[in-house]
Design a protein around this motif. Structure first.
Motif, PDB file in Angstrom:
ATOM      1  N   VAL A 188      68.661  28.288  61.655  1.00 14.55           N
ATOM      2  CA  VAL A 188      67.324  28.714  61.236  1.00 14.55           C
ATOM      3  C   VAL A 188      66.359  27.531  61.267  1.00 14.55           C
ATOM      4  CG1 VAL A 188      65.945  29.576  59.306  1.00 14.55           C
ATOM      5  CG2 VAL A 188      68.145  30.641  59.845  1.00 14.55           C
ATOM      6  N   VAL A 189      66.808  26.368  60.730  1.00 16.46           N
ATOM      7  CA  VAL A 189      65.953  25.172  60.718  1.00 16.46           C
ATOM      8  C   VAL A 189      65.647  24.725  62.142  1.00 16.46           C
ATOM      9  CG1 VAL A 189      65.834  22.736  60.075  1.00 16.46           C
ATOM     10  CG2 VAL A 189      66.723  24.416  58.460  1.00 16.46           C
ATOM     11  N   LEU A 190      66.684  24.660  62.974  1.00 16.49           N
ATOM     12  CA  LEU A 190      66.484  24.243  64.359  1.00 16.49           C
ATOM     13  C   LEU A 190      65.524  25.183  65.079  1.00 16.49           C
ATOM     14  CD1 LEU A 190      67.200  22.432  66.762  1.00 16.49           C
ATOM     15  CD2 LEU A 190      69.176  23.933  67.205  1.00 16.49           C
ATOM     16  N   THR A 191      65.687  26.483  64.855  1.00 18.57           N
ATOM     17  CA  THR A 191      64.803  27.466  65.496  1.00 18.57           C
ATOM     18  C   THR A 191      63.365  27.306  65.009  1.00 18.57           C
ATOM     19  OG1 THR A 191      66.642  29.029  65.662  1.00 18.57           O
ATOM     20  CG2 THR A 191      64.411  29.921  65.860  1.00 18.57           C
ATOM     21  N   ALA A 304      52.910  26.602  61.101  1.00 15.67           N
ATOM     22  CA  ALA A 304      54.297  26.890  61.470  1.00 15.67           C
ATOM     23  C   ALA A 304      55.288  26.159  60.580  1.00 15.67           C
ATOM     24  CB  ALA A 304      54.528  26.508  62.933  1.00 15.67           C
ATOM     25  N   ALA A 305      54.881  25.065  59.941  1.00 16.98           N
ATOM     26  CA  ALA A 305      55.786  24.315  59.068  1.00 16.98           C
ATOM     27  C   ALA A 305      56.039  25.042  57.749  1.00 16.98           C
ATOM     28  CB  ALA A 305      55.202  22.930  58.789  1.00 16.98           C
ATOM     29  N   VAL A 306      55.091  25.884  57.332  1.00 11.83           N
ATOM     30  CA  VAL A 306      55.201  26.531  56.016  1.00 11.83           C
ATOM     31  C   VAL A 306      56.481  27.348  55.862  1.00 11.83           C
ATOM     32  CG1 VAL A 306      54.135  28.216  54.463  1.00 11.83           C
ATOM     33  CG2 VAL A 306      52.719  26.505  55.620  1.00 11.83           C
ATOM     34  N   PRO A 307      56.822  28.256  56.791  1.00 15.59           N
ATOM     35  CA  PRO A 307      58.041  29.047  56.587  1.00 15.59           C
ATOM     36  C   PRO A 307      59.338  28.253  56.719  1.00 15.59           C
ATOM     37  CG  PRO A 307      57.063  29.538  58.727  1.00 15.59           C
ATOM     38  CD  PRO A 307      56.084  28.691  57.987  1.00 15.59           C
ATOM     39  N   VAL A 308      59.272  27.042  57.264  1.00 16.87           N
ATOM     40  CA  VAL A 308      60.489  26.231  57.431  1.00 16.87           C
ATOM     41  C   VAL A 308      60.752  25.369  56.201  1.00 16.87           C
ATOM     42  CG1 VAL A 308      61.667  24.597  58.974  1.00 16.87           C
ATOM     43  CG2 VAL A 308      59.998  26.194  59.901  1.00 16.87           C
ATOM     44  N   VAL A 309      59.724  25.126  55.389  1.00 16.45           N
ATOM     45  CA  VAL A 309      59.833  24.202  54.259  1.00 16.45           C
ATOM     46  C   VAL A 309      60.995  24.542  53.319  1.00 16.45           C
ATOM     47  CG1 VAL A 309      58.670  23.459  52.137  1.00 16.45           C
ATOM     48  CG2 VAL A 309      57.453  23.406  54.308  1.00 16.45           C
ATOM     49  N   PRO A 310      61.163  25.796  52.877  1.00 18.31           N
ATOM     50  CA  PRO A 310      62.280  26.077  51.950  1.00 18.31           C
ATOM     51  C   PRO A 310      63.640  25.708  52.534  1.00 18.31           C
ATOM     52  CG  PRO A 310      60.754  27.932  52.039  1.00 18.31           C
ATOM     53  CD  PRO A 310      60.365  27.002  53.144  1.00 18.31           C
ATOM     54  N   PHE A 311      63.834  25.927  53.823  1.00 21.30           N
ATOM     55  CA  PHE A 311      65.116  25.620  54.451  1.00 21.30           C
ATOM     56  C   PHE A 311      65.322  24.111  54.568  1.00 21.30           C
ATOM     57  CE2 PHE A 311      63.757  29.796  55.857  1.00 21.30           C
ATOM     58  CZ  PHE A 311      64.891  30.561  55.639  1.00 21.30           C
ATOM     59  N   LEU A 312      64.243  23.368  54.794  1.00 20.82           N
ATOM     60  CA  LEU A 312      64.348  21.914  54.859  1.00 20.82           C
ATOM     61  C   LEU A 312      64.741  21.315  53.520  1.00 20.82           C
ATOM     62  CD1 LEU A 312      61.220  21.032  57.051  1.00 20.82           C
ATOM     63  CD2 LEU A 312      63.622  20.998  57.747  1.00 20.82           C
ATOM     64  N   PHE A 313      64.382  22.001  52.415  1.00 22.70           N
ATOM     65  CA  PHE A 313      64.726  21.515  51.078  1.00 22.70           C
ATOM     66  C   PHE A 313      66.052  22.067  50.581  1.00 22.70           C
ATOM     67  CE2 PHE A 313      60.320  20.260  51.090  1.00 22.70           C
ATOM     68  CZ  PHE A 313      60.302  19.122  50.297  1.00 22.70           C
ATOM     69  N   GLY A 314      66.829  22.650  51.472  1.00 22.00           N
ATOM     70  CA  GLY A 314      68.175  23.053  51.123  1.00 22.00           C
ATOM     71  C   GLY A 314      68.347  24.459  50.615  1.00 22.00           C
ATOM     72  N   LEU A 315      67.268  25.235  50.519  1.00 24.42           N
ATOM     73  CA  LEU A 315      67.416  26.618  50.077  1.00 24.42           C
ATOM     74  C   LEU A 315      68.019  27.448  51.204  1.00 24.42           C
ATOM     75  CD1 LEU A 315      64.040  27.275  48.199  1.00 24.42           C
ATOM     76  CD2 LEU A 315      66.283  26.794  47.202  1.00 24.42           C
ATOM     77  N   GLY A 316      68.657  28.536  50.838  1.00 26.38           N
ATOM     78  CA  GLY A 316      69.237  29.419  51.836  1.00 26.38           C
ATOM     79  C   GLY A 316      69.280  30.839  51.329  1.00 26.38           C
ATOM     80  N   GLY A 317      69.622  31.755  52.209  1.00 28.61           N
ATOM     81  CA  GLY A 317      69.764  33.147  51.826  1.00 28.61           C
ATOM     82  C   GLY A 317      68.463  33.789  51.382  1.00 28.61           C
ATOM     83  N   VAL A 323      60.867  32.527  48.959  1.00 24.71           N
ATOM     84  CA  VAL A 323      59.943  31.385  48.820  1.00 24.71           C
ATOM     85  C   VAL A 323      59.076  31.245  50.069  1.00 24.71           C
ATOM     86  CG1 VAL A 323      59.803  28.874  48.622  1.00 24.71           C
ATOM     87  CG2 VAL A 323      61.427  30.150  47.209  1.00 24.71           C
ATOM     88  N   ALA A 324      59.717  31.362  51.238  1.00 23.16           N
ATOM     89  CA  ALA A 324      58.944  31.273  52.481  1.00 23.16           C
ATOM     90  C   ALA A 324      57.905  32.395  52.557  1.00 23.16           C
ATOM     91  CB  ALA A 324      59.887  31.347  53.681  1.00 23.16           C
ATOM     92  N   GLY A 325      58.295  33.596  52.146  1.00 26.36           N
ATOM     93  CA  GLY A 325      57.357  34.716  52.176  1.00 26.36           C
ATOM     94  C   GLY A 325      56.167  34.503  51.265  1.00 26.36           C
TER      95      GLY A 325
END
Length: 377
Positions: A188-191, A304-317, A323-325
């Motif tokens: 997801v992060v890579l994408t 485009a960085a906004v929806p990736v931020v939660p995943f970069l900080f280690g959140l998942g699922g 949070v991204a929404g």
């Protein structure tokens, strides 16, 4: 010159209700004090804006300030000894004054336009008919000033707003699509990062080509007035094709003949500059290719960085998706409200429209990702 008397009030003198005839009600005094404070704040806004302008725009803004001060004087006359201490205007007027002092930008003019549109004087019996008419005229004056400002920033601003909105929607939809397809957090992060870079580069390149092409089209259509002085001297006054120049630009035949005759009499080649006798200003409206490209690239990347931020900080699922929404939703509403303010429309309606469109696209992509994931799995 005396201000005309208020509409619909009784026991009035030449300058408004006669204080000796009847003491004003406490509610009326509170309303008059509020009107007085708002007019003073509005005059301050226009004077602060005038300090950041020159020439004609400065004079127009100073004229508006003087008109608001006349309105303030009307409420002072009505209040008399009840005026009391100087009060602060409404919160929105104080915010407008703060922005005018700090920025003096087209945003302030757009907000001032909305403030003039919401003038209460048409329904206020203690305001004069002249004051109500003034506010309607002020609305059109500020609309014209705001239009000038919008024209100056429209090219870069358009690229910025569209870039940010596209970055938010496209990358959020992309992230949700791969999540729906069952991708791992690292995928997801890579994408998301790949979508950010690819989209930002594509948007920047596309804006540059688009603006450059539009400027080239405008340049090809711009009037060529080189050696115009010599050309005008050589034309046959009685039989010439100068009127055809205006007719080709959409001017009616009679008016074209009149303009051609006036140009020949004056010998001023600047009259050949455009359909209304002015130089073509389309290039300023379009902006430059480089500024539009940089603006589009940066704002697409930030969106485009906004929806990736939660995943970069280690959140998942589900927590990362929620949070991204929320972050994307807030950002979409901000871009929508910004467009609303600048366009003179209702910011909340524009914000909700932007939110609905963005979330609808993301939900659709997520659903498709679920279907693809189920089919592949």
């Amino acid at each position: 010159m005396a201000t005309p008397s208020p509409r619909g009030a009784e026991n009035r003198g030449p300058d408004g209700p006669d204080p000796a005839a009847r003491a004003p009600a406490p509610s009326a005094v509170r309303r008059w004090r509020r009107r007085l404070a708002d007019e003073r704040e509005e005059a301050k806004v226009y004077r602060d804006l005038a300090t950041r302008r020159t020439g004609e725009e400065r004079q127009i803004l100073l004229g508006l300030a003087e008109a608001e001060e006349r309105h303030a004087a009307h409420w002072m006359r009505l209040l008399g000894d009840e005026a009391g201490r100087v009060r602060r205007g409404a919160a929105r007027m104080r915010l407008l004054a703060f922005l005018a002092r700090r920025f003096g930008s087209v945003f302030v003019l757009a907000l001032a336009q909305r403030a003039e549109t919401r003038s209460p004087y048409r329904s206020d019996a203690d305001a004069t008919a002249a004051m109500a008419a003034d506010e309607r005229v002020h609305e059109e004056v500020v609309r014209g000033l705001a239009a000038r400002g919008r024209a100056r920033v429209s090219g870069t601003f358009r690229a910025a707003v569209f870039g940010a909105n596209d970055g938010l929607v496209s990358n959020f939809a992309l992230v949700l699509g791969v999540i729906g397809g069952g991708a791992s957090p690292s995928t997801v992060v890579l994408t998301g990062v790949a979508g950010l870079l690819a989209g930002a580069l594509s948007m920047g390149a596309g804006e540059y080509v688009s603006v450059r092409s539009q400027r080239e089209l405008l340049a090809a259509s711009a009037p060529d007035v080189r050696d115009a002085h010599a050309l005008l001297r050589e034309l046959d006054v009685n039989a010439n094709e100068l009127a055809l120049v205006y007719r080709a630009r959409g001017v009616p035949a009679a008016e074209a003949d009149r303009r051609a005759a006036a140009v020949l009499r004056s010998g001023d080649p600047r009259s050949l500059g455009g359909p209304d006798g002015a130089d073509d200003g389309g290039h300023d409206v379009v902006g430059t290719g480089l500024s539009a490209a940089l603006s589009s690239f940066c704002f697409f990347a930030s969106g485009a960085a906004v929806p990736v931020v939660p995943f970069l900080f280690g959140l998942g699922g589900a927590s990362a998706v929620i949070v991204a929404g929320v972050l994307v939703g807030l950002a979409l509403m901000l871009t929508g409200a910004t467009v609303g303010v600048l366009s003179g429309g209702p910011p909340l309606r524009r914000a909700l429209r932007q939110l609905a469109i963005g979330m609808g696209a993301a939900a659709t992509t997520y659903g498709l990702g679920l279907l693809v994931g189920a089919a592949v799995g």
